[in-house]
Motif scaffolding. Structure first.
Motif, mmCIF file in Angstrom:
data_model
loop_
_atom_site.group_PDB
_atom_site.id
_atom_site.type_symbol
_atom_site.label_atom_id
_atom_site.label_comp_id
_atom_site.label_asym_id
_atom_site.label_seq_id
_atom_site.Cartn_x
_atom_site.Cartn_y
_atom_site.Cartn_z
ATOM 1 N N ALA A 1 74.651 -0.632 20.235
ATOM 2 C CA ALA A 1 73.987 -0.249 18.998
ATOM 3 C C ALA A 1 72.714 -1.045 18.780
ATOM 4 N N GLY A 2 72.448 -2.034 19.644
ATOM 5 C CA GLY A 2 71.243 -2.835 19.537
ATOM 6 C C GLY A 2 71.298 -4.014 20.477
ATOM 7 N N GLY A 3 70.172 -4.706 20.608
ATOM 8 C CA GLY A 3 70.116 -5.900 21.437
ATOM 9 C C GLY A 3 69.079 -5.821 22.543
ATOM 10 N N GLN A 4 68.735 -6.995 23.064
ATOM 11 C CA GLN A 4 67.799 -7.103 24.181
ATOM 12 C C GLN A 4 68.416 -7.986 25.257
ATOM 13 N N GLY A 5 67.868 -7.902 26.460
ATOM 14 C CA GLY A 5 68.444 -8.703 27.534
ATOM 15 C C GLY A 5 67.482 -9.028 28.641
ATOM 16 N N THR A 6 67.863 -10.035 29.418
ATOM 17 C CA THR A 6 67.169 -10.416 30.654
ATOM 18 C C THR A 6 68.205 -10.474 31.753
ATOM 19 N N PHE A 7 67.845 -10.001 32.936
ATOM 20 C CA PHE A 7 68.783 -9.998 34.059
ATOM 21 C C PHE A 7 68.125 -10.674 35.256
ATOM 22 N N VAL A 8 68.825 -11.641 35.832
ATOM 23 C CA VAL A 8 68.334 -12.373 37.001
ATOM 24 C C VAL A 8 69.389 -12.308 38.093
ATOM 25 N N MET A 9 68.965 -12.088 39.346
ATOM 26 C CA MET A 9 69.907 -12.079 40.472
ATOM 27 C C MET A 9 69.242 -12.706 41.691
ATOM 28 N N ILE B 1 64.548 -8.988 35.653
ATOM 29 C CA ILE B 1 64.134 -7.939 34.723
ATOM 30 C C ILE B 1 64.133 -8.549 33.329
ATOM 31 N N ARG B 2 63.010 -8.430 32.626
ATOM 32 C CA ARG B 2 62.883 -9.023 31.287
ATOM 33 C C ARG B 2 62.783 -7.935 30.217
ATOM 34 N N ASP B 3 63.094 -8.329 28.990
ATOM 35 C CA ASP B 3 62.879 -7.490 27.802
ATOM 36 C C ASP B 3 63.568 -6.129 27.912
ATOM 37 N N ILE B 4 64.826 -6.138 28.351
ATOM 38 C CA ILE B 4 65.599 -4.896 28.447
ATOM 39 C C ILE B 4 66.086 -4.503 27.054
ATOM 40 N N GLN B 5 65.804 -3.287 26.634
ATOM 41 C CA GLN B 5 66.360 -2.758 25.389
ATOM 42 C C GLN B 5 67.725 -2.147 25.710
ATOM 43 N N LEU B 6 68.784 -2.787 25.235
ATOM 44 C CA LEU B 6 70.136 -2.429 25.669
ATOM 45 C C LEU B 6 70.521 -1.002 25.297
ATOM 46 N N GLU B 7 69.971 -0.470 24.219
ATOM 47 C CA GLU B 7 70.304 0.902 23.841
ATOM 48 C C GLU B 7 69.869 1.909 24.905
ATOM 49 N N ARG B 8 68.874 1.541 25.707
ATOM 50 C CA ARG B 8 68.423 2.441 26.766
ATOM 51 C C ARG B 8 69.379 2.452 27.954
ATOM 52 N N LEU B 9 70.385 1.569 27.919
ATOM 53 C CA LEU B 9 71.433 1.556 28.946
ATOM 54 C C LEU B 9 72.621 2.430 28.559
ATOM 55 N N ASN B 10 72.550 3.104 27.436
ATOM 56 C CA ASN B 10 73.738 3.752 26.902
ATOM 57 C C ASN B 10 74.315 4.850 27.783
ATOM 58 N N ASP B 11 73.481 5.653 28.424
ATOM 59 C CA ASP B 11 74.028 6.686 29.310
ATOM 60 C C ASP B 11 74.851 6.055 30.429
ATOM 61 N N LEU B 12 74.326 4.977 31.006
ATOM 62 C CA LEU B 12 75.049 4.273 32.074
ATOM 63 C C LEU B 12 76.310 3.619 31.521
ATOM 64 N N LYS C 1 72.923 -13.166 36.652
ATOM 65 C CA LYS C 1 73.045 -13.771 35.330
ATOM 66 C C LYS C 1 72.394 -12.882 34.282
ATOM 67 N N PRO C 2 73.191 -12.141 33.518
ATOM 68 C CA PRO C 2 72.645 -11.419 32.371
ATOM 69 C C PRO C 2 72.614 -12.341 31.143
ATOM 70 N N LYS D 1 58.661 -1.063 36.376
ATOM 71 C CA LYS D 1 59.175 -1.018 35.010
ATOM 72 C C LYS D 1 60.506 -0.293 35.018
ATOM 73 N N VAL D 2 61.465 -0.831 34.283
ATOM 74 C CA VAL D 2 62.815 -0.289 34.248
ATOM 75 C C VAL D 2 63.154 0.112 32.814
ATOM 76 N N LEU D 3 63.873 1.231 32.673
ATOM 77 C CA LEU D 3 64.311 1.687 31.357
ATOM 78 C C LEU D 3 63.142 1.804 30.383
ATOM 79 N N GLY D 4 62.066 2.367 30.879
ATOM 80 C CA GLY D 4 60.894 2.569 30.047
ATOM 81 C C GLY D 4 59.824 1.538 30.289
ATOM 82 N N ASP D 5 59.990 0.319 29.736
ATOM 83 C CA ASP D 5 58.909 -0.658 29.855
ATOM 84 C C ASP D 5 59.384 -2.073 30.151
ATOM 85 N N ALA D 6 60.637 -2.258 30.579
ATOM 86 C CA ALA D 6 61.115 -3.591 30.944
ATOM 87 C C ALA D 6 60.540 -3.986 32.301
#
Length: 360
Positions: free
Chosen positions: A244-252, A223-234, A266-267, A194-199
């Protein structure tokens, strides 16, 4: 006869006593051996706090294994594991060979980016394969990782970065007994986390364990169901913006052949909000230049996304050589990925085309 029986009993008692003493002393002997082996491993130092022997199943367990970087004040160990179990593989024994199985429980792997201001930690400077062979004198067949984590730190950035991959469950098989009939020895990695909490993260890899430089491999990551706000420190530390909001999926997907790395990332982002006037200006009172940059980034995202689906996607091509002897394969892969993403997200407005509107 009584005299012979007494002598036999005495011999048996002596043997039993010696075995008991040996059993009591053996953990200390093994612990001393392991700590001497790990005392100086290139840029790293390792130690184990406790050793337990399981003679009945041909195994020994290590308690509180820890590996730290020797040079530089890095506040976290490179690797630690609450329990490490090393045992003879009964599956391999049924095929007439003697091989070992290693299982790490509650392990932690820490990467540190110090940039030019502080020491970094990426595991370079050590031939970890040879170190593992020194700790496990028989051939290694399987590695299992349970309830573990991988962390990326930057202690000197603003803000500090502390990104965790938790609940890591991984298995690597066929490390030493894979079929070489096709001229290649392939090991397989399957991992979830799990990444960034629960993705949820899923990774699969195939590589040649006999290739010391690891110049041939395949890797698939999702990686599925990424909450983008949890990426803010990075995002704030490395891109000077936040979400300020949004969700994402990342494939490599990556493939290396003879040191040539190719693949893509591919994000796919949904409902992306990079700039929020109320959050960034009214509440947090951010630097005006940063606010302007976030507004521009938000505008570009709006321009090139599919508005009916409210999503933004891009495909980042990845290619480059990873057989640089001076920096090692791992660092070369990181450099190729870094360059690919930097080039992909460097503004080149004359080459961009808006995503087409989806027809009803």
């Amino acid at each position: 006869m009584k005299h012979v029986a007494r002598r036999t009993l005495a011999v048996v008692l002596v043997v039993v006593a010696l075995l008991v003493v040996a059993r009591l002393v053996l953990p200390y002997v093994v612990k001393d051996y392991l700590n001497r082996k790990m005392d100086r491993m290139g840029d790293y130092h390792g130690q184990v706090a406790d050793v337990d022997i399981h003679l009945w199943r041909g195994a020994y367990s290590l308690g509180d294994l820890r590996i730290d970087k020797v040079d530089g004040k890095v506040p976290v160990p490179f690797f630690s594991a609450a329990t490490t179990d090393i045992a003879v593989s009964w599956r391999a024994l049924t095929h007439g060979t003697v091989r070992a199985r290693v299982e790490f429980d509650h392990a932690s792997l820490n990467f540190v980016d110090g940039g030019d201001k502080a020491p970094s930690q990426a595991g370079t400077g050590v031939d970890w394969r040879k170190q593992l062979e020194g700790l496990i004198p028989i051939r290694l067949d399987e590695v299992r990782i349970h309830d573990s984590q991988v962390t990326f730190h930057n202690f000197v950035s603003h803000p500090k970065v502390d990104m965790k991959m938790t609940d890591v469950e991984a298995t690597v098989v066929n490390l030493s007994n894979a079929d070489r009939s096709q001229g290649r020895r392939a090991a397989d990695l399957d991992a979830t986390a799990k990444v960034l909490g629960d993705a949820p993260l899923m990774a699969k890899a195939n590589f040649d364990p006999l290739d010391e430089r690891l110049l041939d491999f395949t890797l698939a990551l999702r990686i599925r169901d990424i909450q983008l706000e949890r990426l803010n420190d990075l995002a704030r530390a490395y891109a000077k913006l936040d979400f300020a909001g949004g969700q994402g999926t990342f494939v490599m997907q990556l493939e290396a052949q003879g040191g040539q790395l190719n693949g893509y990332a591919k994000p796919l982002l949904h409902d992306v909000k990079v700039f929020s006037w109320k959050q960034d200006v009214e509440q947090e009172k951010e630097n005006p230049l940063r606010v302007a940059w976030e507004a521009i980034a938000s505008g570009i995202t709006w321009l090139f996304k599919n508005h009916k689906e409210d999503q933004f996607a891009t495909r980042v091509p990845i290619s480059g050589r990873i057989d640089d002897k001076d920096i090692g394969t791992w660092r070369a892969v990181i450099n190729v990925l870094h360059n690919a993403f930097v080039q992909a997200y460097t503004p080149k407005l004359e080459g961009l085309k808006p995503a087409p509107e989806k027809q009803d």
